[in-house]
Design an enzyme around this catalytic site. Structure first.
Site, mmCIF file in Angstrom:
data_model
loop_
_atom_site.group_PDB
_atom_site.id
_atom_site.type_symbol
_atom_site.label_atom_id
_atom_site.label_comp_id
_atom_site.label_asym_id
_atom_site.label_seq_id
_atom_site.Cartn_x
_atom_site.Cartn_y
_atom_site.Cartn_z
ATOM 1 C CE LYS A 29 3.283 2.224 -10.699
ATOM 2 N NZ LYS A 29 4.387 3.072 -11.455
ATOM 3 N N GLY A 30 0.763 1.326 -4.230
ATOM 4 C CA GLY A 30 0.482 1.680 -2.572
ATOM 5 C C GLY A 30 -0.787 1.392 -2.141
ATOM 6 N NE ARG A 79 -3.759 -9.121 -2.199
ATOM 7 C CZ ARG A 79 -3.548 -10.441 -1.521
ATOM 8 N NH1 ARG A 79 -4.244 -11.332 -1.549
ATOM 9 N NH2 ARG A 79 -2.389 -10.539 -0.868
ATOM 10 C CE LYS A 131 2.957 2.394 2.039
ATOM 11 N NZ LYS A 131 3.651 1.802 1.063
ATOM 12 C CD GLU A 172 5.573 4.689 -0.850
ATOM 13 O OE1 GLU A 172 5.249 4.678 -2.061
ATOM 14 O OE2 GLU A 172 5.006 4.211 -0.056
ATOM 15 C CG ASP A 173 6.624 2.927 -6.374
ATOM 16 O OD1 ASP A 173 6.187 2.702 -5.142
ATOM 17 O OD2 ASP A 173 6.142 2.198 -7.370
ATOM 18 C CB SER A 231 5.364 -3.106 1.891
ATOM 19 O OG SER A 231 4.660 -3.602 0.969
ATOM 20 C CB ALA A 232 0.036 -1.501 0.916
ATOM 21 C CB SER A 233 2.777 -6.028 -0.519
ATOM 22 O OG SER A 233 2.760 -7.549 -0.964
ATOM 23 C CG ASN A 246 1.944 -11.640 -1.688
ATOM 24 O OD1 ASN A 246 1.419 -12.617 -1.271
ATOM 25 N ND2 ASN A 246 1.233 -10.952 -2.472
ATOM 26 C CB THR A 305 6.518 -6.290 -7.408
ATOM 27 O OG1 THR A 305 6.886 -5.244 -6.463
ATOM 28 C CG2 THR A 305 7.607 -7.739 -7.251
ATOM 29 C CG ASP A 331 6.614 1.097 -1.289
ATOM 30 O OD1 ASP A 331 6.009 0.533 -0.811
ATOM 31 O OD2 ASP A 331 6.571 1.222 -2.859
ATOM 32 C CG LEU A 332 8.652 -5.097 -1.603
ATOM 33 C CD1 LEU A 332 10.102 -5.351 -1.063
ATOM 34 C CD2 LEU A 332 7.625 -6.113 -1.281
ATOM 35 C CG ASP A 333 5.126 -4.327 -4.048
ATOM 36 O OD1 ASP A 333 5.727 -5.371 -4.445
ATOM 37 O OD2 ASP A 333 3.872 -4.507 -3.575
#
Ligand code: BG6
Ligand code: MG
Length: 219
Positions: free
Chosen positions: A45-46, A49, A145, A169-170, A114-116, A118, A17, A9-11
């Site tokens: 988180k995850g 938007r 997710k 994952e966070d 990632s869900a982002s 960006n 972020t 995962d990214l964020d």
């Protein structure tokens, strides 16, 4: 088929972020006149938007027109972009490069999940894009997710069976998505929050390379 694959995962896993997402949502909540706490932010988180804004408006007990909803989505993202514009390698979370480098040296396929929307520009800014063989982000995914779609697409792109994929994952939603995909889930953060993960670590500094070796061997 490759033998094992690693999905990140990214964020909140690769870069911190999550704090910028929080600040951007908090600014909107302040503007609308209600409190938005870091604890409430766990639910964001995850999550996509759009879904985040739905939750925020539920918290503030606010109903709006579609047009206003879309305008706030844009406003939040513009605020978020002002934070990420300034990002550089210093915002990579501790010991992440060490793990990425180790896996790369061993030619283990790696993906971002990632869900982002960006995700790609952030990876470019922190100069980690070259590590990834596949990028799956909010632009490709139709089901957010905790749906496993994001990780299943990553496993297909890496040509690694889901059962042989490891996911870092966070987010609670992300751990659920990884588990539903039949993958090995590793929670990065508070164990009591991420209790459904197969393994838990506070951050990457707690993960030694022997553990990663072991994961590769047993996949
Ligand atoms: C996830 C974050 O990675 O991306 C969420 O954990 C965020 O908090 C989601 O809402 C969507 O991000 P973006 O950048 O497309 O608004
Ligand atoms: Mg995350």
């Amino acid at each position: 088929m490759n033998e094992s694959g690693f999905i990140f995962d990214l964020d909140g896993v690769i870069v911190d972020t999550a704090k910028y997402h929080y600040l951007a949502w908090k600014k909107l909540a302040d503007q609308l006149g209600f409190e938005f706490t870091e604890e409430q932010n766990e639910r964001f988180k995850g999550v996509s938007r759009r879904r985040c804004l739905e939750i925020l408006l539920e918290l503030g007990e606010i109903t709006v027109s579609q047009q206003q909803f879309d305008a706030w989505l844009i406003e939040k993202n513009e605020d978020y972009l002002t934070y990420i514009e300034k990002m550089d390698e210093s915002e990579i979370l501790p010991d992440v490069p060490k793990i990425l480098h180790f896996l790369k040296e061993k030619n283990i396929p790696m993906a971002l999940g990632s869900a982002s929307k960006n995700a790609r520009p952030i990876l470019e800014k922190v100069k980690l894009l070259p590590y990834f063989d596949a990028i799956v982000d909010g632009k490709q995914v139709t089901k957010a997710k905790p749906d496993p779609e994001v990780f299943l697409i990553a496993s297909q792109m890496l040509k690694v069976a889901p059962g042989n994929c490891v996911v870092f994952e966070d987010a609670v939603a992300g751990i659920e998505a990884a588990n539903r995909a039949g993958m090995t889930s590793i929670g990065i953060g508070e164990q009591d929050v991420l209790s459904q993960a197969k393994y838990n670590f506070k951050d990457f500094t707690e993960i030694d390379l022997e553990f990663i070796e072991q994961l590769i061997r047993t996949k």
